[in-house]
Design a protein around this motif. Structure first.
Motif, PDB file in Angstrom:
ATOM      1  N   THR A 150       0.831  -1.209   0.000  1.00  0.00           N
ATOM      2  CA  THR A 150       0.000   0.000   0.000  1.00  0.00           C
ATOM      3  C   THR A 150       0.864   1.257   0.000  1.00  0.00           C
ATOM      4  N   LEU A 151       1.878   1.272   0.855  1.00  0.00           N
ATOM      5  CA  LEU A 151       2.740   2.447   0.949  1.00  0.00           C
ATOM      6  C   LEU A 151       3.540   2.654  -0.321  1.00  0.00           C
ATOM      7  N   SER A 152       4.038   1.556  -0.906  1.00  0.00           N
ATOM      8  CA  SER A 152       4.831   1.680  -2.130  1.00  0.00           C
ATOM      9  C   SER A 152       3.996   2.229  -3.267  1.00  0.00           C
ATOM     10  N   GLY A 153       2.768   1.686  -3.427  1.00  0.00           N
ATOM     11  CA  GLY A 153       1.895   2.182  -4.487  1.00  0.00           C
ATOM     12  C   GLY A 153       1.549   3.644  -4.308  1.00  0.00           C
ATOM     13  N   SER A 154       1.247   4.027  -3.077  1.00  0.00           N
ATOM     14  CA  SER A 154       0.900   5.421  -2.803  1.00  0.00           C
ATOM     15  C   SER A 154       2.086   6.345  -3.063  1.00  0.00           C
ATOM     16  N   VAL A 290      -4.520   1.664 -10.941  1.00  0.00           N
ATOM     17  CA  VAL A 290      -5.629   0.798 -11.365  1.00  0.00           C
ATOM     18  C   VAL A 290      -5.119  -0.391 -12.172  1.00  0.00           C
ATOM     19  N   CYS A 291      -4.196  -0.144 -13.098  1.00  0.00           N
ATOM     20  CA  CYS A 291      -3.658  -1.238 -13.925  1.00  0.00           C
ATOM     21  C   CYS A 291      -2.894  -2.246 -13.079  1.00  0.00           C
ATOM     22  N   GLY A 292      -2.207  -1.779 -12.060  1.00  0.00           N
ATOM     23  CA  GLY A 292      -1.494  -2.699 -11.175  1.00  0.00           C
ATOM     24  C   GLY A 292      -2.449  -3.582 -10.398  1.00  0.00           C
ATOM     25  N   VAL A 293      -3.512  -2.986  -9.851  1.00  0.00           N
ATOM     26  CA  VAL A 293      -4.514  -3.761  -9.110  1.00  0.00           C
ATOM     27  C   VAL A 293      -5.198  -4.774 -10.029  1.00  0.00           C
ATOM     28  N   LEU A 294      -5.560  -4.331 -11.234  1.00  0.00           N
ATOM     29  CA  LEU A 294      -6.229  -5.225 -12.189  1.00  0.00           C
ATOM     30  C   LEU A 294      -5.321  -6.392 -12.576  1.00  0.00           C
ATOM     31  N   THR A 295      -4.047  -6.108 -12.794  1.00  0.00           N
ATOM     32  CA  THR A 295      -3.101  -7.173 -13.159  1.00  0.00           C
ATOM     33  C   THR A 295      -2.983  -8.203 -12.050  1.00  0.00           C
ATOM     34  N   ASP A 296      -2.903  -7.746 -10.797  1.00  0.00           N
ATOM     35  CA  ASP A 296      -2.812  -8.684  -9.676  1.00  0.00           C
ATOM     36  C   ASP A 296      -4.017  -9.614  -9.632  1.00  0.00           C
ATOM     37  N   ARG A 297      -5.190  -9.078  -9.868  1.00  0.00           N
ATOM     38  CA  ARG A 297      -6.402  -9.900  -9.798  1.00  0.00           C
ATOM     39  C   ARG A 297      -6.473 -10.896 -10.946  1.00  0.00           C
ATOM     40  N   VAL A 298      -6.140 -10.449 -12.142  1.00  0.00           N
ATOM     41  CA  VAL A 298      -6.236 -11.318 -13.308  1.00  0.00           C
ATOM     42  C   VAL A 298      -5.188 -12.423 -13.279  1.00  0.00           C
ATOM     43  N   THR A 304       1.521 -16.161 -16.134  1.00  0.00           N
ATOM     44  CA  THR A 304       1.723 -15.763 -17.532  1.00  0.00           C
ATOM     45  C   THR A 304       0.844 -14.581 -17.914  1.00  0.00           C
ATOM     46  N   ARG A 305      -0.270 -14.425 -17.215  1.00  0.00           N
ATOM     47  CA  ARG A 305      -1.186 -13.333 -17.542  1.00  0.00           C
ATOM     48  C   ARG A 305      -0.602 -11.953 -17.256  1.00  0.00           C
ATOM     49  N   LYS A 306       0.440 -11.890 -16.436  1.00  0.00           N
ATOM     50  CA  LYS A 306       1.096 -10.593 -16.229  1.00  0.00           C
ATOM     51  C   LYS A 306       1.673 -10.083 -17.546  1.00  0.00           C
ATOM     52  N   TRP A 307       2.281 -10.992 -18.309  1.00  0.00           N
ATOM     53  CA  TRP A 307       2.783 -10.613 -19.632  1.00  0.00           C
ATOM     54  C   TRP A 307       1.630 -10.223 -20.550  1.00  0.00           C
ATOM     55  N   THR A 308       0.555 -10.997 -20.504  1.00  0.00           N
ATOM     56  CA  THR A 308      -0.600 -10.715 -21.359  1.00  0.00           C
ATOM     57  C   THR A 308      -1.190  -9.343 -21.057  1.00  0.00           C
ATOM     58  N   MET A 309      -1.284  -9.008 -19.772  1.00  0.00           N
ATOM     59  CA  MET A 309      -1.841  -7.702 -19.403  1.00  0.00           C
ATOM     60  C   MET A 309      -0.930  -6.576 -19.871  1.00  0.00           C
ATOM     61  N   ALA A 310       0.386  -6.756 -19.737  1.00  0.00           N
ATOM     62  CA  ALA A 310       1.317  -5.729 -20.212  1.00  0.00           C
ATOM     63  C   ALA A 310       1.174  -5.513 -21.714  1.00  0.00           C
ATOM     64  N   ILE A 311       1.063  -6.622 -22.465  1.00  0.00           N
ATOM     65  CA  ILE A 311       0.874  -6.516 -23.917  1.00  0.00           C
ATOM     66  C   ILE A 311      -0.421  -5.784 -24.232  1.00  0.00           C
ATOM     67  N   ALA A 312      -1.483  -6.124 -23.494  1.00  0.00           N
ATOM     68  CA  ALA A 312      -2.789  -5.486 -23.729  1.00  0.00           C
ATOM     69  C   ALA A 312      -2.724  -3.987 -23.476  1.00  0.00           C
ATOM     70  N   VAL A 347       2.025  -0.510 -17.683  1.00  0.00           N
ATOM     71  CA  VAL A 347       2.942  -1.658 -17.698  1.00  0.00           C
ATOM     72  C   VAL A 347       3.835  -1.701 -16.467  1.00  0.00           C
ATOM     73  N   CYS A 348       3.902  -0.633 -15.704  1.00  0.00           N
ATOM     74  CA  CYS A 348       4.803  -0.621 -14.544  1.00  0.00           C
ATOM     75  C   CYS A 348       4.392  -1.653 -13.504  1.00  0.00           C
ATOM     76  N   GLY A 349       3.090  -1.838 -13.290  1.00  0.00           N
ATOM     77  CA  GLY A 349       2.624  -2.822 -12.319  1.00  0.00           C
ATOM     78  C   GLY A 349       3.057  -4.241 -12.678  1.00  0.00           C
ATOM     79  N   PRO A 350       2.661  -4.758 -13.857  1.00  0.00           N
ATOM     80  CA  PRO A 350       3.089  -6.116 -14.215  1.00  0.00           C
ATOM     81  C   PRO A 350       4.599  -6.268 -14.332  1.00  0.00           C
ATOM     82  N   THR A 351       5.301  -5.234 -14.803  1.00  0.00           N
ATOM     83  CA  THR A 351       6.757  -5.358 -14.917  1.00  0.00           C
ATOM     84  C   THR A 351       7.413  -5.465 -13.551  1.00  0.00           C
TER      85      THR A 351
END
Length: 431
Positions: A150-154, A290-298, A304-312, A347-351
């Protein structure tokens, strides 16, 4: 925009807190405040591009270089300065950094030529180089471990918020009092916060001496060759470093050139253009979260979906911005620019998750620092200069039509990394 702040997520010093909750939040507020001052000082220049261009007859390449030199110095100096801060004292270094970039920003205010402004911006970059990484280390050291994400994201989002405030306020001040006062205002803000920080935050209050000595003794030791082998033990991680850096060409370019584009294309007044551009920067910061939170959930059950989300994210950014800059000026173009900016740093979240997953926990800090280096040199520093070079030859609008292709290159690099990811995980399990 602030990727160096991730460089300490694996820092051994971030242990159990030894201060009260009230003091911990005071440390967070002041450290976050100086991060805002950091990015406000960095982005003030972009808001006054039109005024500098007219007064000094500068080319777009020269304007872009004034913006990029800060990111270059941040990229080059983040890692060595972070090591120095660990040895010399983090709080002491934070205060010294803030004072340096504030006086350098004041130097921008009194610059009389491109050369003087470039030298002052160089010093701004030197002062800001390791603030994100060292500042986050200080914040994490005074909070319990379960709050680190939480602190890092903020804290990371503070880069976008500071950019937004700097761009908006600088445009307003410049429109009413001149561009020199924009720099002076940001310098005074940084200096005042530095004094308050010096009074409130001290090394002695943050952690006992015994804890600092024990943490240093526990750090793993590597030879340079062994460290590089550990950093690149996974073939896919190199693609992740480069892909994220290339993608950040887009936010780097847009942060620098959006105010100028709005002034030139929409004939907006500088203050209005700066406020609108600042809104787009704010969208970028929100989108990163938001993209980081969404990537974690997916990707919770399938890495492997972390790569897919970054590509998307890359493909969607290309579609939004490439379409936007092929449309005539108007509301639809602005909506598409906003959409692209929302996703541009996604892409920063999944990376970040991939870098942590594909390197040993004992070298996470170093891996994150290497990621920060790629982000600053390949992306945030390159973007403004690339647009400036193209703009001098073909015009700013044409430059912004070409720059979205960086997102396609990034998508391809993420796809190549994804192909090697499964084999890398299997190799890690065998070790």
């Amino acid at each position: 925009m602030g990727m160096q702040a991730t460089a300490v997520l694996g820092d051994a010093d971030a242990g159990a807190p030894s201060v009260s909750r009230a003091y911990a939040w005071s440390v967070f507020a002041l450290t976050f405040g100086l991060l805002l001052a950091d990015y406000m000082s960095r982005q003030v220049l972009n808001a006054v591009f039109p005024l500098l261009k007219a007064e000094w007859m500068l080319s777009d390449t020269q304007l872009g270089s004034l913006s990029s030199i800060v990111s270059v110095m941040v990229g080059v100096l983040t890692f060595p300065f972070s090591i120095l801060a660990d040895r010399w004292g983090r709080v002491r270094c934070l205060i010294l950094m803030a004072v340096l970039w504030s006086f350098a920003t004041l130097g921008c205010a009194v610059s009389a030529s491109y050369g003087q402004m470039f030298a002052a911006r160089f010093l701004v970059g030197v002062g800001e180089a390791a603030y994100g990484s060292v500042g986050l280390a200080v914040v994490l050291s005074v909070f319990p471990a379960h709050l680190r994400a939480t602190l890092s994201g903020s804290f990371l989002a503070g880069g976008s918020f500071g950019s937004m405030l700097g761009m908006a306020l600088s445009g307003i001040v410049a429109a009413h009092f001149g561009w020199r006062w924009s720099f002076a205002t940001m310098a005074v803000f940084g200096l005042v916060l530095s004094v308050i920080y010096r009074i409130v935050v001290t090394e002695r209050r943050l952690a006992p001496e015994r804890a600092r000595v024990a943490a240093r003794a526990a750090r793993p030791r590597f030879t340079p060759r062994g460290l590089m082998q550990a950093l690149f033990v996974s073939k896919s991680i190199g693609f992740a470093y480069v892909a994220c850096g290339v993608q950040l060409i887009l936010p780097g370019a847009m942060f620098a050139w959006l105010p100028s584009y709005l002034v030139r294309t929409y004939a907006m007044r500088l203050d209005r253009a700066s406020v609108l551009a600042a809104g787009f920067v704010l969208l970028s910061g929100i989108g990163m979260i938001v993209c980081g939170v969404l990537t974690d959930r997916v990707s919770r059950l399938n890495g492997t979906r972390k790569w897919t989300m970054a590509i998307a994210y890359c493909v969607l950014v290309f579609a939004a911005l490439a379409t936007a800059f092929h449309l005539p000026p108007g509301p639809l173009q602005l909506v598409l620019i906003g959409t692209g900016m929302f996703l541009a740093s996604g892409v920063c979240g999944p990376t970040g998750a991939l870098v942590a997953e594909l390197t040993a926990p004992s070298i996470h800090a170093t891996a994150m620092a290497l990621w920060a280096l790629a982000n600053n040199l390949l992306g945030l520093a390159a973007g403004p200069v690339i647009v400036g070079l193209i703009a001098d030859r073909m015009g700013l609008h044409m430059a912004l039509q070409w720059i979205p292709f960086a997102a396609l290159a990034s998508a391809l690099l993420f796809a190549l990394g994804k192909r090697r990811y499964t084999a890398d995980l299997a190799r890690q399990r065998e070790v």
